[in-house]
Write a protein that holds these residues in place. Structure first.
Motif, PDB file in Angstrom:
ATOM      1  N   UNK A 274      46.672  39.234  33.665  1.00 42.63           N
ATOM      2  CA  UNK A 274      47.130  39.965  34.400  1.00 42.63           C
ATOM      3  C   UNK A 274      47.526  41.513  35.276  1.00 42.63           C
ATOM      4  N   UNK A 275      46.237  41.934  35.182  1.00 39.75           N
ATOM      5  CA  UNK A 275      45.832  43.085  36.826  1.00 39.75           C
ATOM      6  C   UNK A 275      46.007  42.299  37.624  1.00 39.75           C
ATOM      7  N   UNK A 276      46.493  43.217  39.282  1.00 36.86           N
ATOM      8  CA  UNK A 276      46.567  42.463  40.510  1.00 36.86           C
ATOM      9  C   UNK A 276      44.888  42.522  40.990  1.00 36.86           C
ATOM     10  N   UNK A 277      45.162  41.073  41.199  1.00 40.12           N
ATOM     11  CA  UNK A 277      43.410  40.388  41.791  1.00 40.12           C
ATOM     12  C   UNK A 277      42.816  41.143  41.886  1.00 40.12           C
ATOM     13  N   UNK A 278      43.122  41.870  43.581  1.00 42.09           N
ATOM     14  CA  UNK A 278      41.822  43.155  43.957  1.00 42.09           C
ATOM     15  C   UNK A 278      41.552  44.180  42.705  1.00 42.09           C
ATOM     16  N   UNK A 279      41.892  44.419  41.859  1.00 38.74           N
ATOM     17  CA  UNK A 279      41.810  45.670  40.654  1.00 38.74           C
ATOM     18  C   UNK A 279      41.426  44.621  39.892  1.00 38.74           C
ATOM     19  N   UNK A 280      41.143  43.497  39.160  1.00 41.62           N
ATOM     20  CA  UNK A 280      40.089  42.090  38.700  1.00 41.62           C
ATOM     21  C   UNK A 280      38.917  41.990  39.122  1.00 41.62           C
ATOM     22  N   UNK A 281      38.693  41.877  40.638  1.00 41.02           N
ATOM     23  CA  UNK A 281      38.266  41.957  41.503  1.00 41.02           C
ATOM     24  C   UNK A 281      37.017  42.710  41.180  1.00 41.02           C
ATOM     25  N   UNK A 282      37.304  44.300  41.674  1.00 39.16           N
ATOM     26  CA  UNK A 282      37.010  45.194  41.436  1.00 39.16           C
ATOM     27  C   UNK A 282      36.023  45.692  40.356  1.00 39.16           C
TER      28      UNK A 282
ATOM     29  N   UNK B 281      30.156  52.030  46.421  1.00 38.22           N
ATOM     30  CA  UNK B 281      30.211  52.045  47.971  1.00 38.22           C
ATOM     31  C   UNK B 281      29.560  50.001  48.434  1.00 38.22           C
ATOM     32  N   UNK B 282      28.913  49.705  47.060  1.00 40.10           N
ATOM     33  CA  UNK B 282      28.853  48.682  47.007  1.00 40.10           C
ATOM     34  C   UNK B 282      30.379  47.446  46.641  1.00 40.10           C
ATOM     35  N   UNK B 283      30.476  48.123  46.200  1.00 40.12           N
ATOM     36  CA  UNK B 283      32.185  47.036  45.594  1.00 40.12           C
ATOM     37  C   UNK B 283      32.942  47.575  47.257  1.00 40.12           C
TER      38      UNK B 283
END
Length: 185
Positions: A136-144, A156-158
């Protein structure tokens, strides 16, 4: 502390041979993760969690020569901590009758097949619920979140992967975790 990777298996073997320095090194490498994990299981008191952590480390010191070398030391220590916490909480629920020898015999006993099944089922249910909430999270937050907690990357890597600075990567993870906590409460 040096930035070179530590060969934990070698540290474990050195600890098993009686090295107090290796024992201390294992403690320092894992105490923060054990504390975070313990507090996530039972946010009752820091003292209780630290007592359980110290019980685990006392127990492995006493049994060091008989222990095998675990494939994943952190996993082994976290599992030992969980078993210890569950055991102590279960003991607190029992009536406070006088102690018998039997009370000491099962301090480090293995859980029954039913307990393991119930625990696995509950863990699977929690994992599925968290997976759905993450979706349910936004895609960028899911990826993070995935990069931080599944791939074990630092901020830093993220940031490098997401093409943002370190602080933005940290903010993405923080906001995602905050949102998940809100939903779980």
């Amino acid at each position: 502390m040096s930035s070179e990777p530590v060969d934990e298996i070698q540290v474990w073997k050195t600890f098993q041979s009686g090295s107090k320095d290796a024992y201390t090194s294992l403690y320092r490498l894992h105490v923060k993760a054990m504390y975070r994990y313990g507090m996530s299981l039972v946010p009752v008191s820091e003292a209780f969690v630290f007592d359980c952590i110290h019980d685990v480390f006392t127990e492995i010191w006493v049994k060091r020569e008989r222990l095998s070398v675990p494939e994943n030391i952190r996993h082994y220590l976290l599992k030992s901590l969980k078993v210890r916490i569950i055991h102590l909480l279960h003991r607190q629920e029992k009536s406070h009758s006088s102690l018998t020898q039997g009370d000491f015999d099962d301090l480090w006993s293995e859980p029954s097949a039913d307990e393991i099944y119930i625990e696995k089922e509950a863990a699977d249910n929690r994992r599925e619920m968290v997976r759905r909430l993450i979706a349910l999270l936004p895609h960028r937050q899911q990826e993070a979140i995935r990069l931080r907690y599944v791939e074990n990357m630092d901020y830093q890597e993220i940031g490098n992967i997401l093409a943002v600075n370190r602080q933005s990567a940290q903010n993405l993870v923080h906001r995602a975790v905050q949102k998940l906590r809100e939903w779980l409460q």
